[in-house]
Design an enzyme around this catalytic site. Sequence first.
Site, short mmCIF file in Angstrom:
data_model
loop_
_atom_site.label_atom_id
_atom_site.label_comp_id
_atom_site.label_asym_id
_atom_site.label_seq_id
_atom_site.Cartn_x
_atom_site.Cartn_y
_atom_site.Cartn_z
N ARG A 4 0.83 -1.20 0.00
CA ARG A 4 0.00 0.00 0.00
C ARG A 4 0.87 1.25 0.00
O ARG A 4 2.05 1.21 0.37
CB ARG A 4 -0.98 -0.01 1.17
CG ARG A 4 -0.32 0.04 2.52
CD ARG A 4 -1.37 -0.05 3.64
NE ARG A 4 -0.72 -0.03 4.95
CZ ARG A 4 -1.36 -0.20 6.09
NH1 ARG A 4 -2.66 -0.41 6.10
NH2 ARG A 4 -0.71 -0.16 7.23
N ASP B 239 -4.57 4.05 17.05
CA ASP B 239 -3.45 3.57 16.23
C ASP B 239 -3.87 3.38 14.78
O ASP B 239 -3.02 3.13 13.92
CB ASP B 239 -2.87 2.27 16.80
CG ASP B 239 -3.94 1.22 17.05
OD1 ASP B 239 -4.81 1.45 17.90
OD2 ASP B 239 -3.92 0.18 16.36
P1 AMP Z 1 -5.37 -3.46 13.49
O1 AMP Z 1 -6.45 -3.07 14.44
O2 AMP Z 1 -5.72 -4.55 12.53
O3 AMP Z 1 -4.82 -2.27 12.77
O4 AMP Z 1 -4.17 -4.10 14.37
C1 AMP Z 1 -3.80 -3.68 15.66
C2 AMP Z 1 -2.39 -4.07 15.96
O5 AMP Z 1 -2.21 -5.49 15.95
C3 AMP Z 1 -1.37 -3.49 15.00
O6 AMP Z 1 -0.25 -3.09 15.74
C4 AMP Z 1 -1.05 -4.65 14.10
O7 AMP Z 1 0.23 -4.55 13.54
C5 AMP Z 1 -1.17 -5.85 15.03
N1 AMP Z 1 -1.53 -7.08 14.32
C6 AMP Z 1 -2.71 -7.37 13.74
N2 AMP Z 1 -2.68 -8.59 13.18
C7 AMP Z 1 -1.44 -9.09 13.40
C8 AMP Z 1 -0.80 -10.32 13.07
N3 AMP Z 1 -1.40 -11.29 12.38
N4 AMP Z 1 0.49 -10.49 13.49
C9 AMP Z 1 1.10 -9.54 14.18
N5 AMP Z 1 0.56 -8.37 14.53
C10 AMP Z 1 -0.71 -8.14 14.15
MG MG Z 2 -3.81 -0.90 12.65
#
Ligand code: AMP
Ligand code: MG
Length: 495
Positions: free
Chosen positions: A176, A252
């Site tokens: 992206r 975040d």
């Molecule tokens: P999101 O709400 O999907 O933006 O994710 C929240 C946090 O969890 C972010 O810091 C992501 O990088 C982390 N995260 C989500 N899925 C994974 C994954 N499969 N492995 C590692 N980190 C993850």
């Molecule tokens: Mg995120």
Amino acid sequence: MKALEALEFDNRYARLPQAFFKQTAPTPLHGAFVATFNADAAALLDLAPDESVRAEFLACMSGQRLLPGMEPLAMCYAGHQFGTYVARLGDGRALLLGQVRNDAGQSWDLHLKGGGPTPYSRGGDGRAVLRSTIREYLCSEAMHGLGIASSRALCIIGSDEEVYREQIETGAMLVRLAPSHVRFGSFEYFYHTEQFDHLQRLADHVIDDHFPQLQSRQGKYLALLGEVIRRTAALIAHWQAVGFAHGVLNTDNMSILGLTLDYGPFGFLDRYQPGFVCNHSDHQGRYAFDQQPNVGLFNLSCLAQAMLPLLSDEPAHAVEQAKDQLQTYETTLADEYAQLMRAKLGLQSSESGDQALCAELLQHMADDDADYTLTFRALAELSAAGESSAAPFCEHFRRHDAIHGWTRRYVERFRRENADPTERRARMQCANPKYILRNHLAETAIRAAVDHGDFSEVERLRALLTRPYDEQPGMQHYAAPPPDWARHIAVSCSS
Ligand code: AMP
Ligand code: MG
């Protein structure tokens, strides 16, 4: 247009102090292939579209090899998740491969999502599944097509690697692009760890790279906060006007540039349901469609708190300044929203009853389960043809008498403007999309890709959604409301 090797990297984020990120190499996926490629996004980098078929493109976008100039890193941040502060998040499965400067002088972060574990993975596998990668790919481009600020999508890398979620799924990566991936949570991290020098450094980085007009301003950090508030208010007003629910509005996931960022269990409204919750893990409805304006204010308050040390040496004064700035949010959002809704109604002037007229229409839509997008699109036809041909519009409602009353007042209202009906319809069609990324459309494209390795529907949809306001011959069925099988698709947060 350039070859891959001619891309010019200018990695300013990598020049920031070590506390901002961790250098991390991507972990390639087994059996990687370029599943889809978006020439529109490639043009932002001046990248020639035929580069996508080169083996080198696959190697560099799937983490097998680095292009000269790439310096992959995982960005560090924190954030309020569902109202609770989480001290250490960071890119757990995404990497900033580098920042590309195009010939026009614009800088684009090349961000690889699903590139394997990072120091911030917190036990996660660092992967993304093909299903969610397709959703993000399509939605970022659909938002851009709608005229809403968003990260962009360059390509999807498919694989034959299994990834474990609620069930076994296929792993994939998304490349992206965005001018910046700095989040509200990036500021919160340095504030809550009391690294105030770094906090200032981060603010300077954002100003220098994205708000250079503020560089020499007195009170430039307050001005930065004001700018973020303005952009966030405008963004959320746009979401509300188009019927988009983000689903995971944690700090975040909030872009410091006011971009739509981090697509997960998002959803566009089909029927108009103000309390629509698209994320099936959001049991309390914290991020329901109609809560987004409030959540925006909560998130901006978190940002404002994190910026307090930059606003004044005198804490009480800093708080006062931040509060004053935050007060501009609600009026900015209301003004932006009113303007967008006035355009949707085809009104060029402003009258005292307009807001009530719009609110009444929305209430009728909510009461009668009217499709949000189709009802507004039909209104454009009504406004061109007049009251005598109100039937197609009224068919979207169950209680025809009630909506007829509204229609009469609406016709009286726009007649006072003396605009040319054909011209008004053209204007309204530019404010009321015909095609949106309904869940069932995404789901159909996902099924073809996941079950049969057929990405043609993903590309067809992407191309369609780049022109959501245009009548597109032969594509009428993409404008239809969801079929019965798709009425209750619940989108999982796991991605
Ligand atoms: P999101 O709400 O999907 O933006 O994710 C929240 C946090 O969890 C972010 O810091 C992501 O990088 C982390 N995260 C989500 N899925 C994974 C994954 N499969 N492995 C590692 N980190 C993850
Ligand atoms: Mg995120």
